[in-house]
Design a protein around this motif. Sequence first.
Motif, PDB file in Angstrom:
ATOM      1  N   TRP A 146       0.781  -1.232   0.000  1.00  0.00           N
ATOM      2  CA  TRP A 146       0.000   0.000   0.000  1.00  0.00           C
ATOM      3  C   TRP A 146       0.811   1.281   0.000  1.00  0.00           C
ATOM      4  CZ3 TRP A 146      -4.841  -1.081  -1.127  1.00  0.00           C
ATOM      5  CH2 TRP A 146      -5.328  -2.359  -0.821  1.00  0.00           C
ATOM      6  N   SER A 148       2.853   4.398  -1.126  1.00  0.00           N
ATOM      7  CA  SER A 148       3.026   5.098  -2.398  1.00  0.00           C
ATOM      8  C   SER A 148       4.514   5.258  -2.687  1.00  0.00           C
ATOM      9  CB  SER A 148       2.347   6.469  -2.332  1.00  0.00           C
ATOM     10  OG  SER A 148       2.403   7.111  -3.581  1.00  0.00           O
ATOM     11  N   GLU A 154       0.182   1.924  -7.772  1.00  0.00           N
ATOM     12  CA  GLU A 154      -0.458   2.204  -6.500  1.00  0.00           C
ATOM     13  C   GLU A 154      -1.399   1.064  -6.113  1.00  0.00           C
ATOM     14  OE1 GLU A 154       0.774   4.429  -4.831  1.00  0.00           O
ATOM     15  OE2 GLU A 154       0.520   6.481  -5.562  1.00  0.00           O
ATOM     16  N   ASN A 155      -1.709   0.999  -4.813  1.00  0.00           N
ATOM     17  CA  ASN A 155      -2.714   0.059  -4.307  1.00  0.00           C
ATOM     18  C   ASN A 155      -2.454  -1.368  -4.775  1.00  0.00           C
ATOM     19  OD1 ASN A 155      -4.144   2.134  -2.998  1.00  0.00           O
ATOM     20  ND2 ASN A 155      -5.302   2.595  -4.848  1.00  0.00           N
ATOM     21  N   ALA A 225      -0.311  10.702   0.972  1.00  0.00           N
ATOM     22  CA  ALA A 225       0.236   9.384   0.665  1.00  0.00           C
ATOM     23  C   ALA A 225       1.714   9.481   0.300  1.00  0.00           C
ATOM     24  CB  ALA A 225      -0.556   8.753  -0.483  1.00  0.00           C
ATOM     25  N   VAL A 271      -1.887   4.726   1.822  1.00  0.00           N
ATOM     26  CA  VAL A 271      -2.159   5.294   0.501  1.00  0.00           C
ATOM     27  C   VAL A 271      -3.663   5.264   0.249  1.00  0.00           C
ATOM     28  CG1 VAL A 271      -1.962   3.131  -0.786  1.00  0.00           C
ATOM     29  CG2 VAL A 271      -1.407   5.274  -1.930  1.00  0.00           C
TER      30      VAL A 271
END
Length: 403
Positions: A146, A148, A154-155, A225, A271
Motif C-alpha cells: 500500500w 506510495s 499504487e494500491n 500518501a 495510501v
Amino acid sequence: MTGPVARTRAGAVRGCAERFGAVFRAVPYAAPAAGAARFAAPEPVAAWSGERDATAFGPTAPMPDRRRFGDMDMEPVVHHWVTGADYRTVNVWTPDPSGRAPVLVFVHGGAFLAGTGAARVYDGAAFARDGVVLVTCNYRLGVPGWLSIPGAPENRGLLDVIAALRWVRENIAALGGDPERVTVCGQSAGGMIVSALLTEPGADGLFRRAISQSGGLHGLDPDRATDVGVRVAQQLGVPHEVASFSEIPDERLVAALTEVTANGQGGLTPVAVVRRGAKVRPGVELMLGNTTQEARLYQNPAQEAAIDELFRSASERLAEEHAAAGGRALRYRFDWRGGPYGACHAVELPFVFETTGLPELREPAGLLGPAVPDGLVRRVHDAWVGFVRDGDPGWTGEHRFTA
C-alpha cells in the motif's frame, strides 16, 4: 496421500475431506511476492505437475505483531506472520467439489498492515454446511501492498485482491462453485477494499454482490500518501523510489512502517484506496453496515467520537454513491453489547462465520466474553448466507442485530 483432488488451470491440488465437504488450503492465485515482484502488479502463478498439497495453511504476508489491543487477545482474528514469499494464496471450503454452489470471497481486515485469510475466526465450515463455497485470500500488506512509491503501481494489495477474484472466476467451478454467483465481502480494511472494488474497472464482471462490513468509501489525499512514503524512505535511509525498496528485506520494511506510524507520522492506511473522482459502478447488489460502538476496540475514550464518525461517514458515503449509480443498499447495525468491549469494531465477525465457540474469544481477554446468544449467532450467519444465495438477508432497508 488421500483426500479430494481438484484441477485448477495451473495444476491439480489435493485437499482434506471435512464433515461438511472439503477444504483446499494455500492454493496460489499469483506468483510469489519476492524481491522486486513485491512492488509490481501480480503475475500468474506458474503451472505445476503432479498434485500440489493443499492440506495446510501456508505463509502469510509480512506483518507486525498486532495480536493484542491493550488487554484484548485478537490472535483468532489477526493471526501472526508466517514467513515465506508464496503467500498470495486462497483457501477454499466447499460443500461438494463436484457441485455448483454460490460463492463468498472474504477479504480480511487488519488496517492494511496485518491479517490473513487463515485466521481461525474465518473458518468456512459453517458456510460449507449451509451450501456456500467460502474463499479467503491473502494480499500484500504494509509497504509492499500500500505504500506510495514512485515507479510502482499504487494500491498493489488491491491488485492482488482483483487477481484473487479473477482466479475464482477461472477456477472455482473445479472446486464446486458457481462463477456466475460470486459475492465479495470484507471487514474493516477488507470492507474498504470491497468498496474500492466497486469503483475499479479491472474488477468488472468478477462478482455479482458485495458486502462491506465497517468499511465504506475512504480516501487519502495523494500528497499525504506521498508524504508517508517519503517518511518511510527516510526511516530506511534510502531514496524514495522502487529500485531502492526492492533490495530491502521484509523485516526492515515492517519495522520502518511500524516506527513511522508509531510516531504519528502517518495513518494506518498509507495510501488512498479509492482513486480520486472514482464512481461506484452500477449493477452490483450491496449490503453494508457497522457495529454501533466501533471505537471501543481501540480502547481510547478520548478518540471514540471521532473514530465512530469516521466509520459511519465512510459507510454513508458508500451508500450514497451506490444510490447515485442506481442501486439500493441493504443496511445493518450490529448492536450486541454483551461482551467486555460492547458492540466494538470486529465483534460481528465470529457471528458471521459462526466461530463464536473459539476458546480465546470467550476468555476474559477475548473479544466476546463467556456469554454469547446462540440465536443471534444463527440469525447473523443466516443473513449472510441468504444474501450470498439470492440477495435476500431477510430484511429490506435497514436491520438492527441485537440479542
